[in-house]
Motif scaffolding. Structure first.
Motif, PDB file in Angstrom:
ATOM      1  N   ASP A   1      12.025  13.681  -1.188  1.00 22.51           N
ATOM      2  CA  ASP A   1      13.409  14.137  -1.047  1.00 22.51           C
ATOM      3  C   ASP A   1      14.287  13.052  -0.428  1.00 22.51           C
ATOM      4  N   ALA A   2      13.731  12.321   0.547  1.00 26.18           N
ATOM      5  CA  ALA A   2      14.506  11.272   1.208  1.00 26.18           C
ATOM      6  C   ALA A   2      14.788  10.115   0.247  1.00 26.18           C
ATOM      7  N   VAL A   3      13.801   9.747  -0.574  1.00 24.92           N
ATOM      8  CA  VAL A   3      14.016   8.659  -1.534  1.00 24.92           C
ATOM      9  C   VAL A   3      15.050   9.064  -2.571  1.00 24.92           C
ATOM     10  N   VAL A   4      14.937  10.273  -3.085  1.00 22.85           N
ATOM     11  CA  VAL A   4      15.879  10.742  -4.103  1.00 22.85           C
ATOM     12  C   VAL A   4      17.300  10.758  -3.552  1.00 22.85           C
ATOM     13  N   ALA A   5      17.459  11.222  -2.312  1.00 23.37           N
ATOM     14  CA  ALA A   5      18.788  11.239  -1.695  1.00 23.37           C
ATOM     15  C   ALA A   5      19.341   9.829  -1.571  1.00 23.37           C
TER      16      ALA A   5
ATOM     17  N   PRO B   1       2.543   5.134  -6.159  1.00 22.33           N
ATOM     18  CA  PRO B   1       3.422   6.287  -6.291  1.00 22.33           C
ATOM     19  C   PRO B   1       4.752   6.058  -5.588  1.00 22.33           C
ATOM     20  N   LEU B   2       5.729   6.888  -5.931  1.00 19.47           N
ATOM     21  CA  LEU B   2       7.037   6.777  -5.285  1.00 19.47           C
ATOM     22  C   LEU B   2       6.990   7.308  -3.867  1.00 19.47           C
ATOM     23  N   ALA B   3       6.226   8.353  -3.639  1.00 25.03           N
ATOM     24  CA  ALA B   3       6.146   8.974  -2.313  1.00 25.03           C
ATOM     25  C   ALA B   3       4.815   9.685  -2.188  1.00 25.03           C
ATOM     26  N   MET B   4       4.441  10.009  -0.963  1.00 22.25           N
ATOM     27  CA  MET B   4       3.161  10.676  -0.709  1.00 22.25           C
ATOM     28  C   MET B   4       3.331  12.101  -0.199  1.00 22.25           C
ATOM     29  N   SER B   5       4.569  12.543  -0.015  1.00 18.90           N
ATOM     30  CA  SER B   5       4.831  13.916   0.413  1.00 18.90           C
ATOM     31  C   SER B   5       6.181  14.341  -0.147  1.00 18.90           C
TER      32      SER B   5
ATOM     33  N   ARG C   1       0.836  -1.193   0.000  1.00 15.41           N
ATOM     34  CA  ARG C   1       0.000   0.000   0.000  1.00 15.41           C
ATOM     35  C   ARG C   1       0.876   1.250   0.000  1.00 15.41           C
ATOM     36  N   HIS C   2       0.305   2.331  -0.489  1.00  7.54           N
ATOM     37  CA  HIS C   2       1.100   3.492  -0.880  1.00  7.54           C
ATOM     38  C   HIS C   2       1.915   4.123   0.244  1.00  7.54           C
ATOM     39  N   ASP C   3       1.390   4.108   1.462  1.00  8.23           N
ATOM     40  CA  ASP C   3       2.072   4.822   2.535  1.00  8.23           C
ATOM     41  C   ASP C   3       3.401   4.195   2.929  1.00  8.23           C
TER      42      ASP C   3
END
Length: 692
Positions: free
Chosen positions: A493-497, A484-488, A461-463
């Protein structure tokens, strides 16, 4: 750990070894000591599972109606796929147990070492370990045995029936159906100061009711006995605790009731009423909702949100507690209802009694796992895990089963399946056995520590997407995240880092940019100069308001699905989104109209409409460039108008799912993700911006 499962399609039952679940916040891991098999309720479940498809349909016409409604809104093929997936998913058995807390999540309301009674199908399973939410547990008072406490759920059902009947001191009450719940109801009514007449066509049950305190109990001649028992007035209340499709019990209940009496349905009985006795006596017909307020409310049962006591005095949990207090006081003696006792290893023999002719009432299963630490990953017998480049999945819902995993196998990854991780051990083992994985797990940690597993597909699930993606990237895995990749923006930003510093590649399931028709359209648009003008209309259709998609786990349909369409427009013009505007704010059903601007000056509009009609195609894209106009209709028809000519291509619908998975698996070798990280970030940021 050992757990009982039943296959809903074939009816096969077995005691299977599965990994133990892990509790999250608001829940606890409970080691079972005793669980209760109800001779009535569970027998129905077992018989339904063993019935043919036609038999299942006849037994549950309500579910048939749900399937028909779903087919009308979601399409026949998608509905058939979901029904098949449901039928092929092993189901847990059990709903009432006693045990000891061995792990307590934050805000669970219990502590390690507490003895607790647990309730709820899917939570209080016949299993050595269960994760139980806080509102489905009640501490067991000192002096109450684990066997007695294992009756708490059925006791709460009986108690809620009594509460709905609202009996007054000295009233004469009839209990029809002296099975497990009926006999407990007799004791509860006596504890409430009522005079009680019990009825069951089985003479042995009637005799047992007398031993348990009923003033009278009969197996025949109920009408005459009720008349005598109530001095000719009729019963103040009749509680139907029987289990039968017949309409006779409810109409007989009306016949033996006094003027303005109450008829309370607790069991599963036929509900076709004879109007005349209900009308002429102004009877009050009431239905008891299982264990009480909170039942069937996911926010209460799973989310841990209690109802305030001054306004809802008796909730599901408080009924559990009240029943246990009555047991502690000696006013209710559930242990006298036990007819058979088995260890969990002999559970199949216990269920054989239910299906046979040997009389039974309450059957208990005992567990002896005190010295065993719960295992959260197990090997599947007969399977060998890959010694390198293993592919794991966390989450195995309908989309993962029907789309992602077949795409992995089509790309040659079927021989590399290492571990499947799901929330429950039963689903993990069922998925591993049925889909070709070598291991089943309920915790991602051991899988991430496995050096032979190089790749993880996240289909939860997305969260949880961002959190799991970060953990997997930091563990050095290649990661494919179903959107989705993220919900906020903070999560993004944390995933990209994490992705920038990780050795593995990151992909997100934005598959439409890999659809053959969109690839051709993008190539045609790229060949003409200047910015592009694009329109994407989505006839999305409704999703029930109680779906998890609308809750905190899903984040809503815009974050969860509109990201697809933002990415598709980005792929069409070949540029990332840089600005956006919501022309009409998101409605209560997640409809949206928005405009996006892209880095090359292109402009796109998205009209996402949940309130359409399924007769219209779901997705239509129109794109315009210098001297060219393109239409994609549901990824099954592509029309290109250019140079005075019109070219049309028709094909089976292909939204690019297999192509993106193949590109991801190939990209692991070259280190090239199927979609650039900057584009993933830009698309996700724009989508989040649409609801900010």
């Amino acid at each position: 750990m050992k757990q009982i499962e039943q296959h809903y399609r074939s009816g096969r039952m077995r005691v299977v070894d599965v990994p133990a679940p892990r509790p999250g916040p608001g829940a606890a891991l409970v080691r079972s000591t005793v669980s209760l098999i109800s001779a009535g309720t569970e027998k129905q479940i077992v018989e339904l599972a063993k019935a043919s498809l036609a038999g299942k349909a006849m037994a549950r016409p309500d579910l048939v109606r749900q399937v028909i409604r779903k087919a009308r809104t979601e399409g026949v093929m998608q509905t058939i796929q979901k029904v098949r997936s449901k039928l092929d998913t092993p189901i847990p058995l059990g709903y009432s147990l006693a045990g000891v807390v061995i792990e307590a999540g934050a805000a669970s309301g219990v502590a390690v070492g507490d003895r607790v009674a647990c309730a709820g199908a899917g939570f209080a399973n016949h299993a050595e370990y269960n994760v139980v939410p806080k509102n489905l547990m009640a501490r067991i008072p000192d002096g109450v045995s684990d066997e007695a406490a294992s009756f708490a759920t059925v006791g709460a059902i009986a108690l809620q029936g009594v509460r709905i009947a609202n009996p007054q001191l000295g009233e004469r009450v009839v209990v029809m159906g002296l099975g497990l719940i009926g006999l407990l109801t007799v004791q509860l009514l006596k504890a409430n100061g009522c005079r009680v007449l019990g009825y069951d066509p089985n003479p042995e049950r009637a005799a047992l009711a007398k031993l348990l305190g009923a003033d009278e109990a009969v197996s025949a001649g109920l009408d005459a006995e009720a008349l005598a028992f109530t001095a000719g007035h009729g019963a103040d209340a009749v509680l139907l605790t029987a289990s039968t499709p017949s309409n006779e019990p409810i109409n007989q209940a009306a016949a033996i009731s006094r003027m303005k009496g109450r008829v309370v349905v607790v069991g599963l009985v036929g509900m076709q009423l004879d109007r005349e006795p209900f009308y002429k006596r102004e009877l009050d017909l009431r239905l008891a909702m299982s264990t009480g307020p909170g039942r069937y409310d996911a926010d209460y049962e799973q989310g841990g949100r209690d109802y305030p006591l001054p306004f809802v005095r008796w909730t599901e949990q408080r009924n559990l507690e009240a029943f246990l207090e009555l047991v502690a006081s000696g006013r209710v003696t559930p242990e006298r209802l036990i007819t058979h006792r088995f260890p969990i290893d002999d559970a199949l023999a216990a269920y054989a009694i239910l299906e046979g002719k040997l009389p039974s009432l309450a059957i208990t299963l005992s567990y002896d796992a005190q010295g065993d630490a719960p295992r959260r990953m197990i090997e599947i017998p007969g399977r060998t895990a890959p010694d390198g480049d293993g592919i794991a999945f966390v989450g195995m819902g309908n989309y993962a089963k029907s789309v992602l995993l077949p795409a992995v196998k089509a790309a040659g990854g079927g021989e590399r399946l290492s571990t499947v991780v799901t929330a429950t051990g039963l689903s993990a083992v069922g998925s591993a056995e049925g889909l070709g994985f070598a291991r089943a797990a309920t915790d991602i940690g051991e899988m991430l520590a496995d050096p032979a597993t190089s790749t993880l597909f996240i289909a939860t699930r997305h969260d949880s997407h961002a959190r799991l993606a970060i953990a997997a990237l930091e563990a050095g895995k290649h990661v494919f995240v179903e959107k989705p990749l993220a919900m906020s923006t903070e999560e993004l930003d944390a995933v990209v880092a994490a992705a920038r510093s990780a050795p593995g590649i990151l992909a997100v399931g934005f598959n439409r940019r890999f659809a053959p028709m969109l690839v051709k359209a993008a190539a045609a648009l790229a060949a003409v100069p200047g910015p592009k003008y694009m329109s994407y209309r989505i006839n999305a259709g409704p999703i029930p308001r109680d779906s998890w998609v609308h809750g905190s786990e899903g984040g809503g349909r815009i974050v969860g699905e509109v990201c697809h369409f933002v990415d598709a427009l980005s792929a069409l013009c070949g540029a990332d989104p840089v600005a956006w505007e919501v022309l009409s704010p998101p409605s209560v059903d997640d409809g949206i109209a928005a405009t996006l601007k892209f880095a090359d000056g292109s402009v796109g509009t998205i009209l996402y409409a949940p309130a359409g009609n399924p007769a219209l195609s779901k997705e239509r894209i129109e794109a315009f460039g210098t001297g060219i106009a393109i239409v994609i209709d549901d990824f099954a028809r592509l029309t290109i108008h250019q140079g005075g000519k019109t070219r049309t291509r028709k094909a089976a619908q292909d939204k690019g799912q297999r192509a993106i998975v193949a590109a991801f698996l190939d990209g692991r070798t070259s280190g090239t993700p199927p979609i650039a990280l900057e584009t993933l970030a830009a698309v996700t940021r724009a989508t989040i911006g649409l609801v900010a």
